[in-house]
Motif scaffolding. Structure first.
Motif, short mmCIF file in Angstrom:
data_model
loop_
_atom_site.label_atom_id
_atom_site.label_comp_id
_atom_site.label_asym_id
_atom_site.label_seq_id
_atom_site.Cartn_x
_atom_site.Cartn_y
_atom_site.Cartn_z
N ARG A 9 -2.70 4.42 19.29
CA ARG A 9 -2.95 3.20 18.53
C ARG A 9 -3.27 2.01 19.42
N GLN A 10 -3.12 2.15 20.75
CA GLN A 10 -3.23 0.99 21.64
C GLN A 10 -4.67 0.50 21.82
N GLY A 11 -5.66 1.31 21.45
CA GLY A 11 -7.04 0.85 21.53
C GLY A 11 -7.43 -0.10 20.42
N ALA A 12 -6.55 -0.27 19.44
CA ALA A 12 -6.80 -1.17 18.32
C ALA A 12 -5.75 -2.29 18.33
N VAL A 13 -6.13 -3.46 17.82
CA VAL A 13 -5.18 -4.58 17.81
C VAL A 13 -5.08 -5.23 16.43
N GLY A 14 -5.68 -4.66 15.41
CA GLY A 14 -5.68 -5.26 14.08
C GLY A 14 -4.36 -5.12 13.36
N PRO A 15 -4.27 -5.67 12.15
CA PRO A 15 -3.01 -5.68 11.41
C PRO A 15 -2.51 -4.30 11.01
N ARG A 16 -3.37 -3.29 10.96
CA ARG A 16 -2.95 -1.95 10.57
C ARG A 16 -2.91 -0.97 11.75
N ALA A 17 -3.05 -1.50 12.97
CA ALA A 17 -3.10 -0.61 14.13
C ALA A 17 -1.84 0.24 14.26
N ALA A 18 -0.69 -0.33 13.93
CA ALA A 18 0.56 0.43 14.06
C ALA A 18 0.64 1.60 13.10
N GLU A 19 -0.23 1.63 12.08
CA GLU A 19 -0.25 2.74 11.14
C GLU A 19 -1.11 3.91 11.60
N LEU A 20 -1.87 3.72 12.69
CA LEU A 20 -2.79 4.76 13.14
C LEU A 20 -2.10 6.07 13.52
N PRO A 21 -0.96 6.06 14.21
CA PRO A 21 -0.33 7.35 14.53
C PRO A 21 0.01 8.17 13.29
N ASP A 22 0.59 7.53 12.28
CA ASP A 22 0.94 8.27 11.07
C ASP A 22 -0.31 8.72 10.32
#
Length: 262
Positions: A9-22
């Protein structure tokens, strides 16, 4: 076919980036079911690190995340499907494919964004907006691919939002804007950022942009690539829930057809 789930997820910084792993894990589970193949989970830390020389989470991206991806591709034994995570996960599998298959490797980049910024031009510092430029061996040396993709052997598809530096890169011929304009391609890698789809078609998008494609349009465009030798593919930027990703079964089947035809 090898399926690698890479929940970066670290390549993204937007508001939903933390949801990328799930989102990655939900999509990878569906891919394993649809394609009838086991999924290899490539361990990625969820920690972030500071912005360094214009790149957010540089230390994580160039350290443990990259090392784990490289280890997972030491001996793939056939076509590889990478399920992300942010678009930055494509740096390693496309770089490895370029090394293995030579300068004739081409890429079709299905994405609302061309991802052709550099650290100097990026408005956000998010590496997922720089990854394709890096694959051409340009930009930050910590990410620049070697060997690099050849200019004119990458086609943008469904791309509709450009920053000024990205427009300049297109104008000088770094990429083409039609698959029919590709020249000298011997093998092909297919990148799908789900934001090529319209947000009304699939809500689980990390960086939605209006005016996108339907799933059926994307499937048709993928099926049209069957004339190429497709050696790898990636599907990225999913923040959908297990229930939401079910509508993507036709997309996964289309990618599977391309990879299994080799």
């Amino acid at each position: 076919m090898l399926i690698n789930a890479v929940p970066q997820r670290q390549g993204a910084v937007g508001p939903r980036a933390a949801e990328l792993p799930d989102g990655c894990l939900a999509l990878a589970e569906l891919a394993g079911h649809v394609l009838g193949r086991p999924v290899h989970h490539v361990r990625q830390t969820r920690a972030v690190s500071e912005v360094d020389a214009g790149v957010a989470s540089r230390a994580v991206l160039t350290g443990p995340n990259r090392a784990a991806q490289l280890a997972a591709l030491e001996a793939p034994g056939g076509p590889v499907l990478t399920i992300g995570g942010d678009c930055g996960v494509e740096l390693v599998p496309i770089g490895v494919a370029r090394f293995r298959h030579g300068p004739g490797l081409g890429v079709v980049w299905f994405d609302a964004h061309p991802d052709l910024n550099t650290a100097e031009s990026s408005p956000s510092g998010a590496f997922h907006g720089m990854v394709l430029r890096s694959l051409f061996g340009e930009g930050d040396p910590d990410f620049a691919a070697a060997p690099a993709l050849e200019p004119g052997r990458v086609a943008l598809a469904g791309t509709r939002v450009f920053d000024p530096e990205e427009e300049a890169a297109v104008s000088r011929g770094l990429v083409v804007t039609s698959v029919d304009a590709l020249a000298g391609v011997e093998q092909l890698y297919v990148h799908v950022d789900l934001d090529v789809l319209d947000p009304a078609e699939f809500p689980g998008l990390n960086y939605p942009e209006p005016g996108g494609w339907t799933i059926s349009r994307l499937v048709a465009e993928l099926d049209a690539l069957a004339r190429f030798e497709v050696v790898g593919a990636g599907i990225t930027e999913c923040v959908g829930t297990p229930r939401e990703v079910e509508v993507l079964e036709p997309l996964l089947s289309a990618v599977g057809r391309l990879l299994r035809s080799q």
